[in-house]
Motif scaffolding. Sequence first.
Motif, PDB file in Angstrom:
ATOM      1  N   ILE A 279       0.725  -1.158  -0.109  1.00 21.05           N
ATOM      2  CA  ILE A 279      -0.046   0.176   0.033  1.00 21.05           C
ATOM      3  C   ILE A 279       0.909   0.823   0.263  1.00 21.05           C
ATOM      4  CG2 ILE A 279      -0.137   0.142   2.290  1.00 21.05           C
ATOM      5  CD1 ILE A 279      -3.297   0.818   1.524  1.00 21.05           C
TER       6      ILE A 279
ATOM      7  N   GLN B  82      -2.420   6.329   0.032  1.00 17.05           N
ATOM      8  CA  GLN B  82      -3.919   5.432   0.400  1.00 17.05           C
ATOM      9  C   GLN B  82      -3.944   5.574   1.988  1.00 17.05           C
ATOM     10  OE1 GLN B  82      -2.210   2.250  -2.460  1.00 17.05           O
ATOM     11  NE2 GLN B  82      -4.147   2.279  -3.230  1.00 17.05           N
TER      12      GLN B  82
ATOM     13  N   GLY C 293      -2.818   6.489  -5.272  1.00 17.65           N
ATOM     14  CA  GLY C 293      -2.739   6.950  -3.822  1.00 17.65           C
ATOM     15  C   GLY C 293      -3.887   8.445  -4.194  1.00 17.65           C
TER      16      GLY C 293
ATOM     17  N   ALA D 205      -7.275   8.264  -4.618  1.00 16.99           N
ATOM     18  CA  ALA D 205      -8.023   7.883  -2.657  1.00 16.99           C
ATOM     19  C   ALA D 205      -8.105   9.463  -2.554  1.00 16.99           C
ATOM     20  CB  ALA D 205      -6.412   6.890  -2.167  1.00 16.99           C
TER      21      ALA D 205
END
Length: 124
Positions: A62, A66, A96, A99
Amino acid sequence: MPESPAAPSVPTPTELSVEDAKLVILARGARGRVGAVEGAAVRDQDGRTYAAASVSLPSLAITALQLAVASAAAAGASRLEAAVVVTEASTLDTAGHAAVRDLATDAPIHLAAPDGTILGTVVE
């Protein structure tokens, strides 16, 4: 196999507000504490901040951005005011970026080098 979307372009650096400069410090700290590839920090609608580092495990990968967004959402944030990513990369990662856009269509996302120098800001 479908092509992944192009990474958002990062325009010329801009001067940061005091609040956004604090996000750079938090993101640098998150990255440095664990020696991660990248660090990130976000600020929500109430001024609360969330910082995170990238995670790369055999079963989980991840991005820092995020994870910072996920932490904000898990704490009840409904909107983001700004985000910062500290990385050695020259572009913002698409995951990212997506998100952040889930919680804010217009929040600036600042991209910074590991020394804190702002490389640019994405606003779309």
